[in-house]
Motif scaffolding. Structure first.
Motif, PDB file in Angstrom:
ATOM      1  N   SER A  51      -9.412 -14.539   0.056  1.00 33.65           N
ATOM      2  CA  SER A  51      -8.109 -15.602   1.175  1.00 33.65           C
ATOM      3  C   SER A  51      -8.187 -14.720   2.879  1.00 33.65           C
ATOM      4  N   VAL A  52      -7.108 -14.659   3.483  1.00 32.83           N
ATOM      5  CA  VAL A  52      -6.846 -14.262   4.072  1.00 32.83           C
ATOM      6  C   VAL A  52      -6.308 -13.350   4.640  1.00 32.83           C
ATOM      7  N   LEU A  53      -5.736 -12.866   3.767  1.00 31.28           N
ATOM      8  CA  LEU A  53      -5.499 -11.071   3.359  1.00 31.28           C
ATOM      9  C   LEU A  53      -6.286 -10.565   2.788  1.00 31.28           C
ATOM     10  N   VAL A  54      -7.105 -10.506   1.739  1.00 28.25           N
ATOM     11  CA  VAL A  54      -7.820 -10.020   0.917  1.00 28.25           C
ATOM     12  C   VAL A  54      -9.115 -10.695   1.694  1.00 28.25           C
ATOM     13  N   GLN A  55     -10.169  -9.665   2.430  1.00 27.90           N
ATOM     14  CA  GLN A  55     -11.545 -10.194   3.065  1.00 27.90           C
ATOM     15  C   GLN A  55     -12.165  -8.489   3.535  1.00 27.90           C
ATOM     16  N   CYS A  56     -12.925  -9.036   3.721  1.00 28.54           N
ATOM     17  CA  CYS A  56     -14.212  -8.147   4.777  1.00 28.54           C
ATOM     18  C   CYS A  56     -14.423  -8.613   5.963  1.00 28.54           C
ATOM     19  N   THR A  57     -14.384  -9.982   5.982  1.00 29.98           N
ATOM     20  CA  THR A  57     -15.109 -10.453   7.382  1.00 29.98           C
ATOM     21  C   THR A  57     -14.409  -9.787   8.742  1.00 29.98           C
ATOM     22  N   TYR A 124      -1.837  -2.967  10.128  1.00 29.53           N
ATOM     23  CA  TYR A 124      -0.971  -3.214  10.880  1.00 29.53           C
ATOM     24  C   TYR A 124      -1.624  -3.869  12.310  1.00 29.53           C
ATOM     25  N   ASP A 125      -3.073  -3.496  12.655  1.00 29.64           N
ATOM     26  CA  ASP A 125      -3.555  -4.213  13.413  1.00 29.64           C
ATOM     27  C   ASP A 125      -4.294  -5.964  12.619  1.00 29.64           C
ATOM     28  N   LEU A 126      -5.232  -5.750  11.842  1.00 33.66           N
ATOM     29  CA  LEU A 126      -5.573  -6.531  11.412  1.00 33.66           C
ATOM     30  C   LEU A 126      -5.743  -7.585  10.546  1.00 33.66           C
ATOM     31  N   HIS A 127      -3.983  -7.295   9.965  1.00 32.46           N
ATOM     32  CA  HIS A 127      -3.441  -7.330   8.670  1.00 32.46           C
ATOM     33  C   HIS A 127      -4.350  -8.647   7.268  1.00 32.46           C
ATOM     34  N   THR A 128      -5.367  -6.997   6.914  1.00 32.01           N
ATOM     35  CA  THR A 128      -6.029  -7.393   5.736  1.00 32.01           C
ATOM     36  C   THR A 128      -6.395  -6.243   5.093  1.00 32.01           C
ATOM     37  N   LEU A 129      -7.444  -6.927   4.087  1.00 32.29           N
ATOM     38  CA  LEU A 129      -7.418  -5.742   3.136  1.00 32.29           C
ATOM     39  C   LEU A 129      -8.337  -5.584   2.757  1.00 32.29           C
ATOM     40  N   CYS A 130      -9.398  -4.781   3.182  1.00 27.54           N
ATOM     41  CA  CYS A 130     -10.962  -5.337   2.553  1.00 27.54           C
ATOM     42  C   CYS A 130     -11.771  -5.131   1.515  1.00 27.54           C
ATOM     43  N   PRO A 131     -11.708  -5.548   0.593  1.00 24.71           N
ATOM     44  CA  PRO A 131     -11.947  -4.884  -0.727  1.00 24.71           C
ATOM     45  C   PRO A 131     -13.072  -4.434  -1.157  1.00 24.71           C
ATOM     46  N   ALA A 189       1.929  -1.552   3.069  1.00 22.63           N
ATOM     47  CA  ALA A 189       0.942  -2.766   2.628  1.00 22.63           C
ATOM     48  C   ALA A 189       2.217  -3.661   2.218  1.00 22.63           C
ATOM     49  N   GLN A 190       2.802  -3.782   1.565  1.00 23.78           N
ATOM     50  CA  GLN A 190       3.832  -4.739   1.380  1.00 23.78           C
ATOM     51  C   GLN A 190       4.785  -4.714   2.053  1.00 23.78           C
ATOM     52  N   VAL A 191       5.537  -4.034   2.250  1.00 28.25           N
ATOM     53  CA  VAL A 191       6.052  -3.900   4.103  1.00 28.25           C
ATOM     54  C   VAL A 191       5.974  -4.332   4.687  1.00 28.25           C
ATOM     55  N   ASP A 194       3.460  -8.374   3.500  1.00 26.15           N
ATOM     56  CA  ASP A 194       3.811  -8.939   1.978  1.00 26.15           C
ATOM     57  C   ASP A 194       2.494  -9.021   1.266  1.00 26.15           C
ATOM     58  N   ALA A 195       1.514  -7.875   0.608  1.00 30.96           N
ATOM     59  CA  ALA A 195       0.714  -8.016   0.053  1.00 30.96           C
ATOM     60  C   ALA A 195       0.726  -8.154  -1.070  1.00 30.96           C
ATOM     61  N   VAL A 196       2.039  -7.739  -2.246  1.00 34.31           N
ATOM     62  CA  VAL A 196       2.457  -7.964  -3.212  1.00 34.31           C
ATOM     63  C   VAL A 196       1.769  -9.219  -3.671  1.00 34.31           C
ATOM     64  N   VAL A 197       2.731  -9.690  -3.196  1.00 31.40           N
ATOM     65  CA  VAL A 197       2.319 -11.259  -3.518  1.00 31.40           C
ATOM     66  C   VAL A 197       1.470 -11.794  -3.135  1.00 31.40           C
ATOM     67  N   ASN A 198       0.538 -11.593  -1.829  1.00 36.07           N
ATOM     68  CA  ASN A 198      -0.426 -12.157  -1.791  1.00 36.07           C
ATOM     69  C   ASN A 198      -1.508 -12.163  -2.329  1.00 36.07           C
ATOM     70  N   ILE A 199      -2.116 -10.879  -2.779  1.00 37.03           N
ATOM     71  CA  ILE A 199      -2.904 -10.094  -3.826  1.00 37.03           C
ATOM     72  C   ILE A 199      -2.332 -10.926  -5.139  1.00 37.03           C
ATOM     73  N   TRP A 200      -1.825 -11.234  -5.919  1.00 34.24           N
ATOM     74  CA  TRP A 200      -1.875 -11.485  -7.069  1.00 34.24           C
ATOM     75  C   TRP A 200      -1.750 -12.789  -7.309  1.00 34.24           C
ATOM     76  N   GLN A 201      -1.305 -13.738  -5.938  1.00 32.85           N
ATOM     77  CA  GLN A 201      -1.494 -15.281  -5.780  1.00 32.85           C
ATOM     78  C   GLN A 201      -3.570 -15.464  -5.844  1.00 32.85           C
ATOM     79  N   THR A 202      -3.849 -14.204  -4.461  1.00 30.61           N
ATOM     80  CA  THR A 202      -5.193 -14.470  -5.060  1.00 30.61           C
ATOM     81  C   THR A 202      -6.055 -14.395  -6.012  1.00 30.61           C
ATOM     82  N   LEU A 203      -5.342 -13.363  -6.745  1.00 33.43           N
ATOM     83  CA  LEU A 203      -6.211 -13.227  -8.183  1.00 33.43           C
ATOM     84  C   LEU A 203      -5.856 -14.295  -9.579  1.00 33.43           C
ATOM     85  N   PHE A 204      -4.471 -14.538  -9.310  1.00 35.42           N
ATOM     86  CA  PHE A 204      -4.770 -15.370 -10.316  1.00 35.42           C
ATOM     87  C   PHE A 204      -3.917 -16.675 -10.380  1.00 35.42           C
TER      88      PHE A 204
END
Length: 205
Positions: A51-57, A124-131, A189-191, A194-204
């Motif tokens: 997703s836009v949040l969960v990515q490594c590119t 804080y800069d890239l706003h991503t979580l690389c798996p 990351a949540q603050v 909003d990482a928790v909601v984004n990750i949940w939507q990405t996974l489920f």
């Protein structure tokens, strides 16, 4: 000659080093493959882009992703060999000189510091979580805790008997300390995004 260490052969510690090294090496290798694939196919979507949040590119393409002039995962491919070798050597009965343990700890501390910096950059800069980056975090953080405590309990660091015993007892708390560390990262990351909601939507979905 190797230092005569006072702690018995740390089998559990050695096994963890091997496991962490293998997991960390595989994460670095996977990221390197993704980078090579992106260079060969600029329009391709990486397998770790969920997703836009969960990515490594975005991480790999950023300047933070090539901090030393080449992709960071190459550092991991080289560096994660060390814990594997040290862990296997301990299991084989090797004993290392104090200077060796200090050099090993310095390498682990460098990796820990780099990971903390990259976590901050991701949030804080890239706003991503690389798996694959998060896999690396998951083994770097407890490895730093474990190696630091081992140096204290084994007498590599000249401390009192009381401190050595305390470090030995604290070793059992490394998993909990790791969970707390990740909870803090997730909270930040949540603050920030909003990482928790984004990750949940990405996974489920």
């Amino acid at each position: 000659m190797p230092e005569q260490q006072t702690h018995a052969r740390p089998t559990g510690f050695a096994i963890w080093l091997v496991i962490a090294g293998v997991v960390g090496w595989w994460a670095a290798f996977s990221l390197t493959i993704e980078k090579l694939h992106a260079l060969a196919n600029p329009n391709a979507i990486a397998s770790c882009d969920l997703s836009v949040l969960v990515q490594c590119t975005k991480n790999l393409d950023s300047w933070q992703g090539s901090l030393f002039g080449f992709p960071n995962p190459i550092v991991g491919i080289a560096g994660w060999v060390a814990p594997i070798v040290v862990g296997m050597a301990i299991l084989a009965g090797a004993r290392f000189a104090r200077w060796f343990w200090w050099c090993f700890w310095a390498g682990i501390a460098f990796a820990f510091g780099l990971v903390l910096w990259l976590i901050g950059q991701s949030i804080y800069d890239l706003h991503t979580l690389c798996p694959w980056c998060m896999v690396t975090w998951s083994v770097t953080i407890p490895t730093f805790y474990a190696v630091t405590l081992h140096l204290l309990r084994a007498g590599v660091v000249p401390v009192s008997e009381r401190v050595r015993h305390a470090a030995d007892r604290l070793m059992a708390w490394v998993p909990l300390a790791t969970i707390v560390s990740f909870a803090i990262i997730l909270l930040l990351a949540q603050v920030e995004m909003d990482a928790v909601v984004n990750i949940w939507q990405t996974l489920f979905g």
